[in-house]
Motif scaffolding. Sequence first.
Motif, PDB file in Angstrom:
ATOM      1  N   GLN A   1      -8.164   1.706   9.342  1.00  0.00           N
ATOM      2  CA  GLN A   1      -7.475   1.179  10.523  1.00  0.00           C
ATOM      3  C   GLN A   1      -7.125   2.294  11.508  1.00  0.00           C
ATOM      4  O   GLN A   1      -6.753   3.397  11.099  1.00  0.00           O
TER       5      GLN A   1
ATOM      6  N   PHE B   1       0.851  -1.203   0.000  1.00  0.00           N
ATOM      7  CA  PHE B   1       0.000   0.000   0.000  1.00  0.00           C
ATOM      8  C   PHE B   1       0.884   1.249   0.000  1.00  0.00           C
ATOM      9  O   PHE B   1       2.105   1.141   0.144  1.00  0.00           O
TER      10      PHE B   1
ATOM     11  N   HIS C   1      -1.988  -7.710   5.354  1.00  0.00           N
ATOM     12  CA  HIS C   1      -2.989  -7.789   6.403  1.00  0.00           C
ATOM     13  C   HIS C   1      -4.101  -8.734   5.972  1.00  0.00           C
ATOM     14  O   HIS C   1      -3.886  -9.660   5.189  1.00  0.00           O
TER      15      HIS C   1
ATOM     16  N   GLY D   1      -3.910   3.308  -1.302  1.00  0.00           N
ATOM     17  CA  GLY D   1      -3.722   3.065   0.134  1.00  0.00           C
ATOM     18  C   GLY D   1      -4.578   4.088   0.843  1.00  0.00           C
ATOM     19  O   GLY D   1      -5.084   5.026   0.216  1.00  0.00           O
ATOM     20  N   THR D   2      -4.743   3.933   2.160  1.00  0.00           N
ATOM     21  CA  THR D   2      -5.600   4.919   2.815  1.00  0.00           C
ATOM     22  C   THR D   2      -4.826   6.178   3.218  1.00  0.00           C
ATOM     23  O   THR D   2      -5.419   7.105   3.758  1.00  0.00           O
ATOM     24  N   ALA D   3      -3.514   6.232   2.944  1.00  0.00           N
ATOM     25  CA  ALA D   3      -2.783   7.497   3.171  1.00  0.00           C
ATOM     26  C   ALA D   3      -3.317   8.557   2.201  1.00  0.00           C
ATOM     27  O   ALA D   3      -3.771   9.627   2.630  1.00  0.00           O
TER      28      ALA D   3
ATOM     29  N   SER E   1      -8.752  -4.638   0.051  1.00  0.00           N
ATOM     30  CA  SER E   1      -8.098  -3.955   1.180  1.00  0.00           C
ATOM     31  C   SER E   1      -9.017  -4.017   2.401  1.00  0.00           C
ATOM     32  O   SER E   1     -10.215  -4.321   2.298  1.00  0.00           O
ATOM     33  N   ALA E   2      -8.449  -3.668   3.544  1.00  0.00           N
ATOM     34  CA  ALA E   2      -9.231  -3.703   4.782  1.00  0.00           C
ATOM     35  C   ALA E   2     -10.377  -2.692   4.716  1.00  0.00           C
ATOM     36  O   ALA E   2     -11.504  -2.988   5.132  1.00  0.00           O
ATOM     37  N   SER E   3     -10.091  -1.515   4.195  1.00  0.00           N
ATOM     38  CA  SER E   3     -11.123  -0.467   4.120  1.00  0.00           C
ATOM     39  C   SER E   3     -12.255  -0.891   3.182  1.00  0.00           C
ATOM     40  O   SER E   3     -13.418  -0.572   3.427  1.00  0.00           O
TER      41      SER E   3
ATOM     42  N   GLY F   1       0.616   5.322   5.183  1.00  0.00           N
ATOM     43  CA  GLY F   1      -0.682   4.766   5.588  1.00  0.00           C
ATOM     44  C   GLY F   1      -0.536   3.798   6.753  1.00  0.00           C
ATOM     45  O   GLY F   1       0.552   3.642   7.324  1.00  0.00           O
ATOM     46  N   PRO F   2      -1.630   3.121   7.108  1.00  0.00           N
ATOM     47  CA  PRO F   2      -1.621   2.267   8.294  1.00  0.00           C
ATOM     48  C   PRO F   2      -0.675   1.070   8.235  1.00  0.00           C
ATOM     49  O   PRO F   2      -0.010   0.752   9.219  1.00  0.00           O
ATOM     50  N   THR F   3      -0.593   0.400   7.097  1.00  0.00           N
ATOM     51  CA  THR F   3       0.285  -0.774   7.020  1.00  0.00           C
ATOM     52  C   THR F   3       1.742  -0.329   6.946  1.00  0.00           C
ATOM     53  O   THR F   3       2.631  -0.937   7.551  1.00  0.00           O
ATOM     54  N   ASP F   4       1.968   0.777   6.247  1.00  0.00           N
ATOM     55  CA  ASP F   4       3.297   1.373   6.176  1.00  0.00           C
ATOM     56  C   ASP F   4       3.785   1.726   7.582  1.00  0.00           C
ATOM     57  O   ASP F   4       4.938   1.480   7.941  1.00  0.00           O
TER      58      ASP F   4
ATOM     59  N   ALA G   1      -8.932   1.461  -0.053  1.00  0.00           N
ATOM     60  CA  ALA G   1      -7.579   1.276  -0.576  1.00  0.00           C
ATOM     61  C   ALA G   1      -7.520   0.186  -1.646  1.00  0.00           C
ATOM     62  O   ALA G   1      -6.515  -0.502  -1.773  1.00  0.00           O
TER      63      ALA G   1
HETATM   64  N1  ASP Z   1      -3.726  -1.143   4.850  1.00  0.00           N
HETATM   65  C1  ASP Z   1      -4.004  -0.217   3.793  1.00  0.00           C
HETATM   66  C2  ASP Z   1      -2.982   0.888   3.738  1.00  0.00           C
HETATM   67  O1  ASP Z   1      -1.973   0.766   4.375  1.00  0.00           O
HETATM   68  C3  ASP Z   1      -5.386   0.314   3.886  1.00  0.00           C
HETATM   69  C4  ASP Z   1      -6.451  -0.742   3.780  1.00  0.00           C
HETATM   70  O2  ASP Z   1      -6.168  -1.927   3.650  1.00  0.00           O
HETATM   71  O3  ASP Z   1      -7.605  -0.362   3.827  1.00  0.00           O
HETATM   72  O4  ASP Z   1      -3.188   1.838   3.051  1.00  0.00           O
END
Ligand code: ASP
Length: 328
Positions: free
Chosen positions: A204, A34, A91, A185-187, A159-161, A38-41, A155
């Motif tokens: 996240q 991603f 994730h 990504g969600t960033a 993705s999780a979102s 963002g969150p995983t980063d 994302a």
């Molecule tokens: N984990 C993703 C990210 O780092 C966001 C997602 O999966 O929704 O951007």
Amino acid sequence: MKQWIALAALATLSMGSYAQAFPGSKPISIVVPFAAGGPTDRVARDLAEVMRKHIPGSNFVVENAAGAGGTIGATKVAKAAPDGHSLLLFHIGMAATPALYRKLGYKPLEDFEFLGMVNDVPMTLVGKPQLPANTYRDFENYIRANAGKLNIAHAGLGSASHICGLLWQTNMKTKEAMTTIPFGGTAPAMTALIGGQVDMMCDQTTNTTAQIEGGRIKAFAVTTAQPLSGHPVLKHYPSLQEMGMKGFNLTIWHGLYAPKGTPPAITKMLNDALKKSLKDPDFIKKNEALGALVVNDKRVEPEEHKKFVAAEMVKIKAAVDAAGKYAD
Ligand code: ASP
């Protein structure tokens, strides 16, 4: 017999020499599938910092290979040289993408060595600061009153979102009320949300907590079964279950993977370093500040994490099939 002993000795020797040569002077790259920031980063950068302490002489770098809900980065690592220098931090998408993409460049359970699970991360339903709603009830009413006019960022498919938004809309029975807008990504999605270009997102806590605290976005609910009453910022928001979505409980997780065929001596070294990292008080504190919980159970063992992912795959496939939405 003699031959067998010689072979066994050779195998031990080659495992030992791999371990000796690893990590060598080449950096260990953790691929984040991603966008940066963002969150995983965020999880990957904190993890790289702590893992480095537990592999003497190592140099970790984080590489962002964003796009297509994480599948571009995951494919890249699945096809990388299995020498311990290319790792993947993924994730829930690891389990979700096979359900969503019927043509996928990797098989999660076959193409990776599982190194262990890292953390559990709740999610939050958040909206742009200009939204008139201030409570979850107002938010739902606003969505129903504006069906067809609103959009929700995510994302990418898988993705999780995306999964969170899908489950939430299915539960609200307002599937057609919003347009979805994918980002790498969600960033970047968060930047658009803060700027008011998108209306809402389910993201996240590792990405939303600071923005909620800073008043740059609005938060309406958390996705865990119980509210996060121990957290100084997130405790103010109800769980979706409390808001009437019976059984809604979504926590996404992160795990660490290497390409299939990475020598056991190296995967063991990486798993040992991961286990030590998950006990590191500073890493634990950083996670907790962002609402995440570092794994403290058997899922840190490769086999147990693999079993967990296999079970998640079954669960998510059922939800995706019920929603009837695929990426291809
Ligand atoms: N984990 C993703 C990210 O780092 C966001 C997602 O999966 O929704 O951007």
